[in-house]
Design a protein around this motif. Structure first.
Motif, mmCIF file in Angstrom:
data_model
loop_
_atom_site.group_PDB
_atom_site.id
_atom_site.type_symbol
_atom_site.label_atom_id
_atom_site.label_comp_id
_atom_site.label_asym_id
_atom_site.label_seq_id
_atom_site.Cartn_x
_atom_site.Cartn_y
_atom_site.Cartn_z
ATOM 1 N N GLN A 130 -5.924 2.646 -2.634
ATOM 2 C CA GLN A 130 -4.567 1.618 -2.078
ATOM 3 C C GLN A 130 -4.215 1.718 -0.708
ATOM 4 O OE1 GLN A 130 -2.086 2.391 -5.478
ATOM 5 N NE2 GLN A 130 -3.120 0.826 -6.703
ATOM 6 N N ARG B 24 -5.392 -1.090 2.082
ATOM 7 C CA ARG B 24 -4.315 -1.918 2.623
ATOM 8 C C ARG B 24 -4.667 -1.707 4.284
ATOM 9 N NH1 ARG B 24 1.406 -0.503 0.180
ATOM 10 N NH2 ARG B 24 2.186 -1.944 1.764
ATOM 11 N N LEU C 177 -3.877 -3.805 -5.335
ATOM 12 C CA LEU C 177 -2.905 -3.881 -4.116
ATOM 13 C C LEU C 177 -1.601 -4.437 -4.212
ATOM 14 C CD1 LEU C 177 -5.721 -4.690 -1.324
ATOM 15 C CD2 LEU C 177 -4.485 -2.533 -1.853
ATOM 16 N N LEU D 128 -1.754 -10.547 0.741
ATOM 17 C CA LEU D 128 -1.194 -9.586 1.348
ATOM 18 C C LEU D 128 0.092 -9.768 1.708
ATOM 19 C CD1 LEU D 128 -4.215 -8.473 3.731
ATOM 20 C CD2 LEU D 128 -3.508 -7.276 1.600
ATOM 21 N N LEU E 137 2.759 -7.635 0.192
ATOM 22 C CA LEU E 137 2.720 -6.249 0.491
ATOM 23 C C LEU E 137 3.878 -5.931 1.424
ATOM 24 C CD1 LEU E 137 -1.450 -5.689 0.498
ATOM 25 C CD2 LEU E 137 0.436 -5.484 -1.421
ATOM 26 N N HIS F 74 3.839 -4.113 4.541
ATOM 27 C CA HIS F 74 3.117 -3.342 5.439
ATOM 28 C C HIS F 74 4.156 -2.608 6.228
ATOM 29 C CE1 HIS F 74 -0.621 -4.944 4.268
ATOM 30 N NE2 HIS F 74 -0.199 -6.177 4.690
#
Length: 218
Positions: free
Chosen positions: A92, A96, A142, A213, A216, A218
């Protein structure tokens, strides 16, 4: 006629590495290096300047994540360098990082879910052209690590449903069937998602990954 796509293959198991080389050669690719460890992979990437690298995540000498680390380093040195990762598992954190630049030209396939040769060759060609080839299980895994709050608050409930189905790897037609709406309605919802998430103009496959994404942290 385009020049053959030049490939570096990094896989520690001889039988798998040999099978990949044979398959790619039969489909017109040029194998510039086939290696079984991370130092050799780094050397091949630097010296042979391939068009794409097909990389197993876990390579000698550590058998941890050295293949994936080498791929990430290659993309830092050559932004947008095409990398197709093959793995038994979803790593993971590094998956990413591999996807985070949003440039595309990335693939991440689970070995036991590559069901046929044509599917694999199609994935290689897509990534080499700057597209994406993501296993739905990778995206789903993810997604569980991210936090959508504050990133997708502008999406309507229906758009969040569509985004969730994109994350599971569903096509537009499959999404339409699941939600009992028309394919054109799905297309409009996806366009709205792209617009609200301020995703750049690029291939739709890339933007589908970028949309996921957006969940996510980040």
């Amino acid at each position: 006629m385009r020049d053959p796509i030049r490939v570096v293959v990094a896989e520690d198991l001889f039988l798998i590495r040999d099978a990949l080389v044979r398959l790619l050669t039969e489909h017109g690719f040029t194998i510039v290096a086939a290696v079984d460890n991370a130092p050799s992979l780094r050397r091949a990437l630097a010296e042979d300047q391939p068009d794409i690298a097909i990389v197993d995540v876990r390579l000698p000498p550590s058998f941890t994540d050295e293949g994936l680390q080498a791929a990430i380093e290659a993309r830092r040195e050559r932004p947008g360098f095409p990398v197709l990762v093959l793995s038994q598992y979803v790593e993971q954190l590094y998956a990413r990082e591999l996807l985070a630049d949003g440039i595309g030209a990335v693939g991440y396939l689970l070995k036991d879910r590559v069901s046929n040769a044509e599917q694999f060759i199609s994935a290689v060609e897509s990534v080499a052209r700057g597209g994406t080839a993501m296993d739905p299980q990778v995206i789903a895994k993810l997604l569980t690590r991210g936090d959508a709050r504050g990133r997708t608050t502008d999406l309507s409930p229906r758009e969040r449903e569509v985004l969730s189905l994109i994350a599971s790897g569903r096509s537009n037609i499959a999404i339409a069937r699941r939600l009992t709406i028309s394919a054109s309605a799905v297309t409009k919802h996806i366009a709205a998602i792209f617009a609200k998430l301020h995703l750049p103009e690029c291939e739709d496959d890339n933007r589908r990954v970028l949309a996921v994404l957006a969940h996510l942290d980040h």
